[in-house]
Design a protein around this motif. Structure first.
Motif, short mmCIF file in Angstrom:
data_model
loop_
_atom_site.label_atom_id
_atom_site.label_comp_id
_atom_site.label_asym_id
_atom_site.label_seq_id
_atom_site.Cartn_x
_atom_site.Cartn_y
_atom_site.Cartn_z
N GLU A 70 0.83 -1.19 0.00
CA GLU A 70 0.00 0.00 0.00
C GLU A 70 0.86 1.24 0.00
O GLU A 70 2.03 1.21 0.32
CB GLU A 70 -0.87 0.01 1.26
N ASP A 71 0.24 2.31 -0.36
CA ASP A 71 0.85 3.61 -0.30
C ASP A 71 1.30 3.89 1.13
O ASP A 71 0.51 3.74 2.04
CB ASP A 71 -0.24 4.61 -0.69
N PRO A 72 2.50 4.33 1.34
CA PRO A 72 2.92 4.66 2.71
C PRO A 72 2.02 5.71 3.33
O PRO A 72 1.77 5.70 4.51
CB PRO A 72 4.32 5.23 2.53
N ALA A 73 1.53 6.62 2.49
CA ALA A 73 0.67 7.67 3.04
C ALA A 73 -0.63 7.10 3.57
O ALA A 73 -1.28 7.69 4.42
CB ALA A 73 0.38 8.70 1.94
N GLN A 74 -0.98 5.95 3.07
CA GLN A 74 -2.25 5.37 3.49
C GLN A 74 -2.21 4.94 4.95
O GLN A 74 -3.23 4.75 5.58
CB GLN A 74 -2.54 4.13 2.63
N ASP A 75 -0.99 4.76 5.45
CA ASP A 75 -0.88 4.29 6.81
C ASP A 75 -1.02 5.40 7.83
O ASP A 75 -1.10 5.15 9.02
CB ASP A 75 0.48 3.59 7.01
N LEU A 76 -1.00 6.62 7.35
CA LEU A 76 -1.08 7.73 8.28
C LEU A 76 -2.50 7.85 8.79
O LEU A 76 -3.45 7.49 8.11
CB LEU A 76 -0.72 9.04 7.57
N PRO A 77 -2.62 8.41 9.98
CA PRO A 77 -3.98 8.70 10.45
C PRO A 77 -4.63 9.73 9.54
O PRO A 77 -3.96 10.54 8.91
CB PRO A 77 -3.79 9.26 11.86
N TYR A 78 -5.93 9.67 9.53
CA TYR A 78 -6.67 10.46 8.54
C TYR A 78 -6.35 11.95 8.52
O TYR A 78 -6.13 12.52 7.47
CB TYR A 78 -8.17 10.22 8.74
N PRO A 79 -6.31 12.62 9.65
CA PRO A 79 -6.03 14.06 9.60
C PRO A 79 -4.67 14.37 8.99
O PRO A 79 -4.51 15.38 8.30
CB PRO A 79 -6.07 14.51 11.05
N GLN A 80 -3.73 13.50 9.24
CA GLN A 80 -2.40 13.77 8.68
C GLN A 80 -2.35 13.46 7.20
O GLN A 80 -1.67 14.13 6.44
CB GLN A 80 -1.34 12.97 9.43
N GLN A 81 -3.08 12.44 6.81
CA GLN A 81 -3.21 12.17 5.38
C GLN A 81 -3.77 13.40 4.69
O GLN A 81 -3.30 13.82 3.65
CB GLN A 81 -4.21 11.04 5.16
N ARG A 82 -4.80 13.92 5.32
CA ARG A 82 -5.48 15.06 4.72
C ARG A 82 -4.56 16.25 4.65
O ARG A 82 -4.54 16.97 3.66
CB ARG A 82 -6.71 15.38 5.56
N GLN A 83 -3.80 16.45 5.69
CA GLN A 83 -2.86 17.57 5.71
C GLN A 83 -1.83 17.41 4.61
O GLN A 83 -1.47 18.36 3.92
CB GLN A 83 -2.18 17.63 7.08
N LEU A 84 -1.38 16.20 4.45
CA LEU A 84 -0.38 15.92 3.41
C LEU A 84 -0.94 16.25 2.04
O LEU A 84 -0.31 16.92 1.22
CB LEU A 84 0.02 14.45 3.47
N VAL A 85 -2.16 15.80 1.80
CA VAL A 85 -2.77 16.07 0.50
C VAL A 85 -2.97 17.57 0.31
O VAL A 85 -2.75 18.11 -0.78
CB VAL A 85 -4.12 15.33 0.37
N LEU A 86 -3.37 18.22 1.38
CA LEU A 86 -3.56 19.67 1.32
C LEU A 86 -2.26 20.37 0.93
O LEU A 86 -2.23 21.25 0.07
CB LEU A 86 -4.05 20.15 2.68
#
Lengths: 284, 443
Positions: A65-81
């Motif tokens: 899986e994508d390493p980013a997928q392992d992050l908790p949701y808010p941090q994933q979102r922040q990353l995408v932002l």
């Protein structure tokens, strides 16, 4: 396709390789994910080392899986932002600005910001992971506000308040430039919350208007302002408001250099209405 | 199509015919003409290369007609827009052939701003015996002319000339992404991000705007047009796709400006698959009518969908092109691959559809048997006349030999452009700057 064809195919495969081939009938690509074994990361484009996301995060079993997928949701979102903002910034510097791409990015950004707003986040999370974005001057805790783009004069239609007319006095010219940045943001939205999204898209579109819109003919307002000194490499972050004593050009330059979100944010949070801004400008 | 070729619906026996290496530039479009005799490719450098299929010889019946270079010309040059300080790329975005009406061939080619009509004609005779000039072209001294003669046509080496016959320019503010020739053979349309214009092939100084989705306030822009095509038989009907995953079918008889659609095709989003990138991956990169005109095919980032024109609520069929990428969307977003625009094509009988993927893979789906195959276009893996081996991507668990794992895929090798011969099982696949032509195995 009859059975005959498959058999013939497999036979030729066997002759070729000596190994029984995979049957054409099974669609394994679409099979549900099975229990994954840990595989050493390959050199492929998606290996985590390239994105620096794996550092500090314990590698889980699902390395496919994508390493980013392992992050908790808010941090994933922040990353995408952050990626979104980053891409939107670089969009404008590309030789080939693509409206399609920009619209998709802006929509994604808006969606994330709306979501964040709905969750009522007042203090924006500081993500512990730090993929270092190229623009270190953009503090990630103020993701709503885009850096004010530098490379083109800012044609604004309704954003310019009628009280700001281009005159010969230094003060007013600087006010024009200064107010530009101020009016850019408040004019597009009613309240603080929605301001960020709209201003992003609005400002983005404004800066692109020289590229995409032929009906905005506001360059004549800026005819006698020398913008040749603008060079993003030279810009240093200066506190707002600008030093007006050094003249129009310098004033505008330093004003436009105020691309640091933190200073802008600070100013805006304190000085919300135009009159107040004017007052400050005149007095400083 | 004959019964035998139909029985090989998914062709797992495609063999590699030729590898035409156009090393200089990345191929940006591939298109067969209406008979399949000619194949045109456009590249990033603004050039068009046309291949012609050689006549099948009776002496070598097992050797099917191969494609050889027929004509090469520079279609578009890079331009600079001084007003906006923007460079206009010369990259050929699309080529569309006109149906053949005489000995010459006509095609439309377009870059971001300008559409051009090119005439490709052969010259194999030349007049000799002029009175006023000699064979080298030098003017003869009239005093030396004592007799008159009639020039005669003598055969010469075949020369293929390409000449621009029309230039359709200055009608698009945004980047042109599609062109489509109407079935009336008199008009065509050009589509950019926000507008669609209708042209008459004879008139270059005027076009009609038939779709305009530009909002008054550009800040409200949330959707752009990504592709458009005329219906193959009904000259009043066309479709256009959007970045939000919807397709609108319009009837030009309804109004001069077709902002109101006649039909609206959109599949409601699957809430279980929702992510930050849902909208980006739903953006349709290509839309194609079937040859019959009954179906519509759309390509978004992960799937190909076949729609029945009579059913707007959901597609008839959905095919997963590379669903293993669904868990990789964040990385693909970061490296920009998520914005790649893949095209899709029908075969001549509308029974098989084909589209490209990464790692130089391309996929074919048989609509009748529901079988699919993944093939690879690369020099290392196929020799001329060799049968293409199906490839497989391993998503997890133990990787078998010959399978490739998702992490090993090369995302810089993408197959965005493919074409299928209108009546035979011959496909052209553009892999970056190489063109591969595959033919059905002759039994």
């Amino acid at each position: 396709m009859g059975q005959r064809d498959i058999t013939a195919f497999e036979a030729s495969m066997k002759r070729k390789n000596g190994i029984p081939s995979v049957s054409m009938c099974r669609l394994e690509v679409e099979s549900a994910a099975v229990k994954k074994e840990v595989e050493p990361g390959g050199d492929g484009a998606l290996s985590s080392s390239r994105y620096m996301l794996g550092r500090g995060v314990k590698r889980k079993l699902s390395t496919c899986e994508d390493p980013a997928q392992d992050l908790p949701y808010p941090q994933q979102r922040q990353l995408v932002l952050d990626l979104c903002l980053d891409k939107l910034q670089s969009c404008q510097r590309r030789a080939e600005p693509s409206l399609h791409r920009s619209v998709l990015l802006a929509n994604t950004l808006r969606q994330i910001q709306q979501e964040m707003r709905q969750e009522g986040e007042t203090c924006l999370p500081l993500a512990p992971l730090g993929p270092s974005l190229p623009h270190a001057s953009t503090p990630r805790h103020f993701p709503d506000l885009p850096p004010v783009p530098l490379d083109c004069p800012q044609p604004l239609t309704g954003a310019l308040s009628p009280s700001f007319s281009l005159t010969t006095t230094e003060d007013e010219e600087v006010q024009l430039g200064g107010a530009e940045n101020e009016t850019l943001l408040p004019s597009f939205a009613g309240e603080n919350d929605t301001r960020s999204t709209d201003s992003l898209f609005g400002s983005f579109e404004i800066t692109n208007s020289t590229s995409y819109l032929t009906d905005l003919a506001l360059d004549d307002i800026f005819e006698d302002i020398d913008t040749s000194m603008y060079d993003s490499a030279d810009i240093s972050v200066l506190p707002f408001p600008a030093q007006r004593s050094s003249g129009v050009d310098d004033g505008l330059k330093s004003l436009s250099s105020c691309n640091s979100n933190s200073s802008l944010q600070l100013c805006l949070s304190d000085l919300n209405d135009l009159d107040h801004i004017m007052e400050i400008l005149v007095h400083s | 199509m004959e019964e035998e070729s139909d029985s090989r619906k998914i062709n797992n026996s495609f063999l590699r015919d030729h590898n035409y290496a156009t090393e200089a530039d990345i191929i940006s479009t591939v298109e067969f003409n209406s008979t399949g005799e000619l194949l045109a490719t456009g590249d990033k450098g603004g050039r068009v290369v046309v291949f012609q299929r050689e006549q099948e010889s009776k002496n070598q019946p097992h050797r099917r007609g191969e494609y050889n270079v027929y004509s090469t010309f520079q279609s578009h040059e890079p331009e600079f827009d001084y007003l906006k300080s923007l460079e206009i790329e010369e990259k050929i975005n699309k080529i569309r052939w006109l149906p053949q009406q005489n000995a010459a061939y006509f095609l439309l080619s377009t870059n971001d701003k300008t559409v051009k009509l090119w005439k490709i004609s052969e010259r194999d005779k030349r007049p000799e015996g002029y009175n006023l000039k000699d064979e080298d072209g030098r003017i003869r001294d009239p005093a030396t002319i004592t007799t008159l003669r009639v020039p005669v046509l003598r055969p010469m080496d075949l020369m293929v000339e390409a000449a621009p016959r029309r230039v359709f320019s200055n009608a698009h503010t945004y980047h042109i992404n599609s062109i489509s020739v109407n079935s009336d053979y008199e008009t065509f349309m050009s589509t950019d991000d926000l507008r669609i214009n209708l042209w008459n092939l004879e008139i270059t100084n005027r076009s009609f705007n038939i779709v305009d989705i530009k909002p008054t306030n550009m800040e409200e822009l949330t959707e752009v047009i990504t592709a458009a095509e005329f219906h193959p038989h009904h000259c009043n009907t066309f479709v256009y796709s959007s970045s939000k995953g919807s397709i609108r079918l319009c009837d030009m008889r309804a109004a001069a400006l077709c902002d109101n659609h006649s039909k609206f095709f959109e599949e409601p989003e699957d809430p279980s698959n929702r992510s930050f990138f849902s909208e980006i991956i739903s953006s349709i990169s290509d839309v194609k009518f079937s040859h019959s005109g009954r179906y519509l095919m759309t390509r978004d980032y992960l799937t190909v969908k076949v729609w029945d024109l009579n059913m707007e609520s959901k597609p008839l069929e959905t095919y997963q092109v590379h669903d293993y990428l669904r868990s990789k969307l964040c990385s693909l977003y970061e490296n920009d691959c998520i914005f790649d625009k893949f095209e899709c094509v029908w075969n001549g009988s509308d029974s098989v559809i084909m589209t490209g993927s990464y790692n130089n893979f391309f996929r074919m789906f048989d609509r009748n048997t529901k079988r699919d195959v993944t093939l690879e276009a690369s020099r290392e893996n196929s020799k001329p006349r060799a049968i293409l081996k199906p490839r497989k991507v391993c998503v997890g668990g133990k990787r078998r030999k010959d399978e490739i794992s998702v992490d090993s895929l090369d995302f810089s090798k993408k197959i965005l452009h493919t074409a299928w011969h209108p009546s035979e099982n011959i496909i052209a696949v553009a892999a970056t700057n190489n063109l591969y032509i595959f033919q059905d195995k002759v039994n």
